[in-house]
Design a protein around this motif. Structure first.
Motif, PDB file in Angstrom:
ATOM      1  N   VAL A   1      33.922  25.075  40.165  1.00 32.08           N
ATOM      2  CA  VAL A   1      33.891  26.146  41.163  1.00 32.08           C
ATOM      3  C   VAL A   1      35.232  26.882  41.126  1.00 32.08           C
ATOM      4  CG1 VAL A   1      32.061  25.272  42.654  1.00 32.08           C
ATOM      5  CG2 VAL A   1      34.375  24.416  42.987  1.00 32.08           C
ATOM      6  N   ASP A   2      35.173  28.127  40.699  1.00 34.03           N
ATOM      7  CA  ASP A   2      36.372  28.964  40.588  1.00 34.03           C
ATOM      8  C   ASP A   2      36.452  29.794  41.862  1.00 34.03           C
ATOM      9  OD1 ASP A   2      38.346  30.776  39.970  1.00 34.03           O
ATOM     10  OD2 ASP A   2      37.333  31.624  38.216  1.00 34.03           O
ATOM     11  N   THR A   3      37.270  29.314  42.798  1.00 33.62           N
ATOM     12  CA  THR A   3      37.270  29.875  44.148  1.00 33.62           C
ATOM     13  C   THR A   3      38.314  30.956  44.298  1.00 33.62           C
ATOM     14  OG1 THR A   3      38.879  28.254  44.907  1.00 33.62           O
ATOM     15  CG2 THR A   3      36.565  27.628  45.080  1.00 33.62           C
ATOM     16  N   TRP A   4      37.869  32.170  44.573  1.00 33.99           N
ATOM     17  CA  TRP A   4      38.811  33.260  44.847  1.00 33.99           C
ATOM     18  C   TRP A   4      39.026  33.379  46.347  1.00 33.99           C
ATOM     19  CZ3 TRP A   4      38.136  37.530  47.995  1.00 33.99           C
ATOM     20  CH2 TRP A   4      39.220  38.421  48.030  1.00 33.99           C
TER      21      TRP A   4
ATOM     22  N   GLN B   1      42.514  34.028  49.523  1.00 35.09           N
ATOM     23  CA  GLN B   1      43.896  34.424  49.797  1.00 35.09           C
ATOM     24  C   GLN B   1      44.390  33.734  51.070  1.00 35.09           C
ATOM     25  OE1 GLN B   1      42.813  38.715  50.303  1.00 35.09           O
ATOM     26  NE2 GLN B   1      44.042  39.015  48.457  1.00 35.09           N
ATOM     27  N   THR B   2      45.712  33.686  51.231  1.00 35.15           N
ATOM     28  CA  THR B   2      46.279  33.185  52.482  1.00 35.15           C
ATOM     29  C   THR B   2      45.595  33.891  53.663  1.00 35.15           C
ATOM     30  OG1 THR B   2      48.384  32.948  51.329  1.00 35.15           O
ATOM     31  CG2 THR B   2      48.449  32.842  53.731  1.00 35.15           C
ATOM     32  N   GLU B   3      45.349  35.156  53.473  1.00 31.18           N
ATOM     33  CA  GLU B   3      44.771  35.989  54.529  1.00 31.18           C
ATOM     34  C   GLU B   3      43.316  35.643  54.837  1.00 31.18           C
ATOM     35  OE1 GLU B   3      46.404  36.982  51.858  1.00 31.18           O
ATOM     36  OE2 GLU B   3      47.712  38.696  52.245  1.00 31.18           O
TER      37      GLU B   3
ATOM     38  N   GLY C   1      44.024  43.856  47.818  1.00 29.96           N
ATOM     39  CA  GLY C   1      45.132  43.963  46.863  1.00 29.96           C
ATOM     40  C   GLY C   1      44.743  43.526  45.461  1.00 29.96           C
ATOM     41  N   ASP C   2      43.501  43.065  45.290  1.00 26.71           N
ATOM     42  CA  ASP C   2      43.040  42.630  43.972  1.00 26.71           C
ATOM     43  C   ASP C   2      42.114  43.670  43.344  1.00 26.71           C
ATOM     44  OD1 ASP C   2      44.158  40.058  43.424  1.00 26.71           O
ATOM     45  OD2 ASP C   2      42.903  39.217  45.006  1.00 26.71           O
ATOM     46  N   GLY C   3      42.160  43.731  42.017  1.00 29.09           N
ATOM     47  CA  GLY C   3      41.181  44.490  41.268  1.00 29.09           C
ATOM     48  C   GLY C   3      40.009  43.573  40.931  1.00 29.09           C
TER      49      GLY C   3
ATOM     50  N   GLY D   1      42.927  40.614  38.882  1.00 28.09           N
ATOM     51  CA  GLY D   1      44.348  40.410  39.202  1.00 28.09           C
ATOM     52  C   GLY D   1      44.842  41.440  40.206  1.00 28.09           C
ATOM     53  N   ARG D   2      46.084  41.277  40.636  1.00 26.33           N
ATOM     54  CA  ARG D   2      46.630  42.149  41.682  1.00 26.33           C
ATOM     55  C   ARG D   2      46.783  43.578  41.175  1.00 26.33           C
ATOM     56  NH1 ARG D   2      46.906  39.615  46.754  1.00 26.33           N
ATOM     57  NH2 ARG D   2      48.133  41.452  47.278  1.00 26.33           N
ATOM     58  N   ILE D   3      46.500  44.510  42.053  1.00 24.16           N
ATOM     59  CA  ILE D   3      46.733  45.902  41.698  1.00 24.16           C
ATOM     60  C   ILE D   3      47.874  46.489  42.529  1.00 24.16           C
ATOM     61  CG2 ILE D   3      44.456  46.444  40.770  1.00 24.16           C
ATOM     62  CD1 ILE D   3      43.561  47.301  43.463  1.00 24.16           C
TER      63      ILE D   3
HETATM   64  C1  6R9 Z   1      44.278  30.732  47.732  1.00 24.81           C
HETATM   65  C2  6R9 Z   1      45.450  31.511  47.222  1.00 24.81           C
HETATM   66  C3  6R9 Z   1      46.034  35.033  46.691  1.00 24.81           C
HETATM   67  C4  6R9 Z   1      45.901  35.779  45.379  1.00 24.81           C
HETATM   68  C5  6R9 Z   1      44.649  36.602  45.316  1.00 24.81           C
HETATM   69  C6  6R9 Z   1      44.394  36.665  43.827  1.00 24.81           C
HETATM   70  C7  6R9 Z   1      44.836  35.304  43.325  1.00 24.81           C
HETATM   71  C8  6R9 Z   1      43.530  33.255  44.014  1.00 24.81           C
HETATM   72  C9  6R9 Z   1      41.938  33.226  42.532  1.00 24.81           C
HETATM   73  C10 6R9 Z   1      42.740  34.363  42.312  1.00 24.81           C
HETATM   74  C11 6R9 Z   1      41.392  34.991  40.557  1.00 24.81           C
HETATM   75  C12 6R9 Z   1      40.815  33.007  41.659  1.00 24.81           C
HETATM   76  N1  6R9 Z   1      43.737  34.337  43.246  1.00 24.81           N
HETATM   77  N2  6R9 Z   1      42.460  32.566  43.595  1.00 24.81           N
HETATM   78  N3  6R9 Z   1      42.467  35.247  41.324  1.00 24.81           N
HETATM   79  N4  6R9 Z   1      40.589  33.932  40.687  1.00 24.81           N
HETATM   80  N5  6R9 Z   1      40.004  31.939  41.765  1.00 24.81           N
HETATM   81  O1  6R9 Z   1      45.768  31.426  46.060  1.00 24.81           O
HETATM   82  O2  6R9 Z   1      46.094  32.297  48.139  1.00 24.81           O
HETATM   83  O3  6R9 Z   1      48.562  32.312  47.531  1.00 24.81           O
HETATM   84  O4  6R9 Z   1      47.571  33.990  49.129  1.00 24.81           O
HETATM   85  O5  6R9 Z   1      47.114  34.109  46.660  1.00 24.81           O
HETATM   86  O6  6R9 Z   1      45.795  34.848  44.300  1.00 24.81           O
HETATM   87  O7  6R9 Z   1      45.189  37.653  43.240  1.00 24.81           O
HETATM   88  O8  6R9 Z   1      44.849  37.867  45.914  1.00 24.81           O
HETATM   89  P1  6R9 Z   1      47.415  33.170  47.911  1.00 24.81           P
END
Ligand code: 6R9
Length: 647
Positions: free
Chosen positions: A408-411, A413-415, A497-499, A512-514
């Motif tokens: 499971v590739d979980t995307w 954010q802290t937010e 903030g991500d693309g 990734g981040r934009i």
């Molecule tokens: C949980 C965490 C958030 C940023 C996020 C993105 C990158 C995190 C990812 C991922 C691709 C995934 N990110 N998980 N990109 N695939 N499964 O990491 O929180 O430290 O706030 O970072 O990390 O760019 O916007 P945080």
């Protein structure tokens, strides 16, 4: 080239909590009838006062606000501990593995954890800490970090964990921003056999943060530390004699739970604030569904509690769900690159959740380190923190999981508080590198540069159209910044903030981040933060920082530096600046490359042309794009001619 797709294994489709049909039905309901969906999901918690209102949210300026379960009350610590005592008091809650494999592991049952949390909560109360007070936690990965978090939640204090790898300067800034009067730390931390002088760092930080009245110090390595009378309390002495009972504070669902500082594209780190009710529902629900989790299974999230992943999936999610959570103090390659998999065997870990950067580092060491371990207990693998490249995914899948365990590739954010897009193991056919599908209640959209919604297969800015319970509520002390940062780029939407790309099958792929945030080993760094650290050095006139591709870290840090006129840049200065950034921010901000330059490429209006700097850092210098607005094209020629050799 066609992408490989791994169908859901038959046993998973049959036994999982959620199969594909159920995912589709639940997802529909979660967005069509959020109140109904979340009223059901919230039953996973014990509420003191039941809520009548569910979702009260708007991302629009006129009536902006985010409230979930607003008139209910609960206590998170009681939900993590007290309610399990009757059924699983003697079950292990925390399995702790020390940095060194020679050190004894610790097994803490729910009953023992409950007692430790109550005693520590009483100690905090005795030092005058109460509801709404901020407590800064600067601890290594030891069970006491979880005890401290749960004790704060128990008495309604707001914890702010600062990663123990941060420098005294970074710590001081975070203590001051939220005005903590109490700091929890240890004599030293241990990582890969190296001691980290935590108490000394706190002492140095407090020189700049005079408001701190109490420091509670855990004797972890037994190192000699100087205790100050009146201010410093020895952890063990402090809890001795405290009552093992501590009534949990009744917390409104929207009362703050924790602050966690994270980097943004501008200025100083933001204090991301999460509240009690919505975060708890989200942590418990995502932990259960994403990991197909059943109470008592051995779950290991190999993140530090200093990051949000450690908050949600080392501590709160697993304990809310009656789990056994593994906490590991050390690093993946100490004493050797078998360490992770030896721990998997030692504790019979069933679910392992880690970061691509660690996997890439281990992959480089060769399969032999993995092959010599059994790993038969593993049934599911997870990835988090940054995009996982298909090579690393395949290695994880074939070598670590022996093609038996879904990934499971979980995307998130802290937010976002917890997993926001992810495959589910019993529901989603896997595509290596895809974050796949939205979690319940999450409505992702892709927008183009003009803010138009893109349909079908497309690539654009990832926004989320509506609120979900685990969403952050504000930036500590700066609600306006919260609104400006996340809701004004595209009006009415949460901007991640991500693309992101959506493929023909509707799968989401994070690109990734934009914004000006880079992701170094899964840790977010604002380029602006590193630039201000560099510019604070007396010999530096100007600095620009961009990301560069890095085989292990994902992204590395590439800094362009202009020195003051009288300074001749040399190797000694380069080393001095690297050291400087490490002290200003911490080792995670160590620049990989510093290129000295007499000037930075700027437009005639004085804006640094970061696009060009990124291309040079990426060594993609064949086509620099439009350079016609450059004030002085000679600057770019100089940069190209003097680019340092980078491996
Ligand atoms: C949980 C965490 C958030 C940023 C996020 C993105 C990158 C995190 C990812 C991922 C691709 C995934 N990110 N998980 N990109 N695939 N499964 O990491 O929180 O430290 O706030 O970072 O990390 O760019 O916007 P945080």
């Amino acid at each position: 080239m066609s992408q490989p797709v791994y169908p859901v294994p038959a046993n998973w489709a049959a036994d999982a909590l959620i199969d594909e049909a159920k995912y589709q039905a639940l997802y529909r309901r979660s967005v069509d009838d959020p109140d109904g969906f979340w009223r059901e999901e919230a039953k996973r918690l014990d509420w003191i006062k039941p809520f009548t209102k569910v979702k009260e949210t708007s991302f629009h300026e006129a009536d902006f606000g985010i409230r979930w379960f607003g008139d209910g009350s609960l206590n998170l610590s009681a939900n993590c501990l007290d309610r399990h005592l009757g059924t699983r008091g003697d079950q292990v809650a925390i399995l702790w593995e020390p940095d060194s494999p020679d050190g004894p592991a610790r097994r803490i049952t729910y009953r023992e954890l409950h007692e430790q949390v109550c005693r520590f909560a009483n100690l905090l109360r005795s030092r005058g800490v109460g509801k709404g007070d901020r407590v800064t936690i600067y601890l290594p990965m030891v069970p006491e970090a979880a005890v401290a978090m749960l004790a704060c939640a128990r008495i309604g204090a707001i914890h702010s964990i600062v990663f123990a790898g941060f420098s005294p300067e970074a710590l001081a800034g975070r203590i001051q921003d939220c005005d903590s009067r109490v700091v929890l730390t240890a004599d030293e931390g241990l990582r890969g056999g190296k001691a980290i002088p935590l108490m000394a760092n706190v002492d140095a930080a407090l020189a700049h943060a005079p408001g701190v009245e109490t420091v509670i110090v855990l004797a972890h390595t037994g190192a000699n530390v100087v205790m100050r009378d009146g201010r410093d309390v020895d952890w063990a002495e402090g809890v001795e004699g405290q009552s093992p009972d501590c009534a949990p504070e009744e917390m409104g669902a929207e009362d703050p739970l924790f602050i966690l500082y994270t980097s943004g594209s501008t200025g100083k780190p933001k204090g991301v604030l999460h509240t009690t009710g919505g975060y708890s529902v989200w942590a418990s629900m995502t932990h259960e569904y994403v990991f197909d989790y059943r109470p008592g299974q051995i779950f290991w999230c190999a993140a530090d509690v200093g990051w949000v992943t450690g908050h949600t999936y080392v501590v709160y999610g697993p304990l809310l769900n009656g789990g056994t959570t593994v906490m590991f103090e050390g690093v993946p390659n100490y004493p050797d690159p078998s360490r992770f998999w030896q721990i998997v065997d030692k504790f019979q870990v069933e679910i392992f959740y880690g970061a691509p950067t660690a996997l890439r580092a281990l992959m480089r060491e060769g399969d032999e380190w993995v092959a010599r371990t059994s790993r038969k207990s593993l049934r599911l693998l997870g990835s988090v923190g940054e995009p996982i490249n298909p090579e690393a995914w395949e290695w994880y899948y074939r070598v670590v999981g022996e093609a038996r365990c879904p990934i499971v590739d979980t995307w998130w954010q802290t937010e976002t508080g917890g997993a926001t897009m992810t495959p589910l193991p019993g529901a989603t056919a896997l595509k290596p590198g895809a974050a796949s599908w939205p979690m319940f209640g999450v409505r992702p959209l892709l927008l183009d540069a003009e803010g138009q919604i893109l349909e079908g297969a497309a690539e654009g800015s990832l926004v989320i159209a509506d609120s979900w319970p685990g969403q952050m509520r504000t930036v500590w002390g700066d609600h306006e910044r919260f609104f400006q940062t996340y809701f004004t780029t595209y009006k009415g939407y949460y901007f991640t903030g991500d693309g992101c790309r959506r493929d023909e099958d509707g799968y989401y792929w994070i690109t990734g981040r934009i914004d000006d945030v880079i992701n170094v080993s899964g840790h977010r760094m604002g380029t602006a933060e590193i630039e201000s650290a560099l510019v604070a050095h007396s010999k530096v006139a100007e600095a620009a920082v961009v990301g560069m591709p890095h085989a292990i870290k994902g992204q590395g840090i590439y800094a362009y530096v202009t020195t003051n006129a009288e300074v001749e840049p040399d190797e000694a200065l380069r080393a001095e600046l690297v050291k400087w950034v490490r002290t200003e921010i911490g080792p995670i901000a160590t620049p990989d490359v510093i290129q000295f330059t007499p000037a930075l490429p700027k437009t005639r209006s004085g804006k640094i042309m970061r696009r060009i700097l990124r291309k040079i850092a990426e060594n993609d210098t064949g086509n620099l794009g439009d350079t016609s607005t450059l004030a002085d094209p000679g600057v770019v020629d100089h940069l190209l001619a003097n680019r340092p050799q980078v491996e």
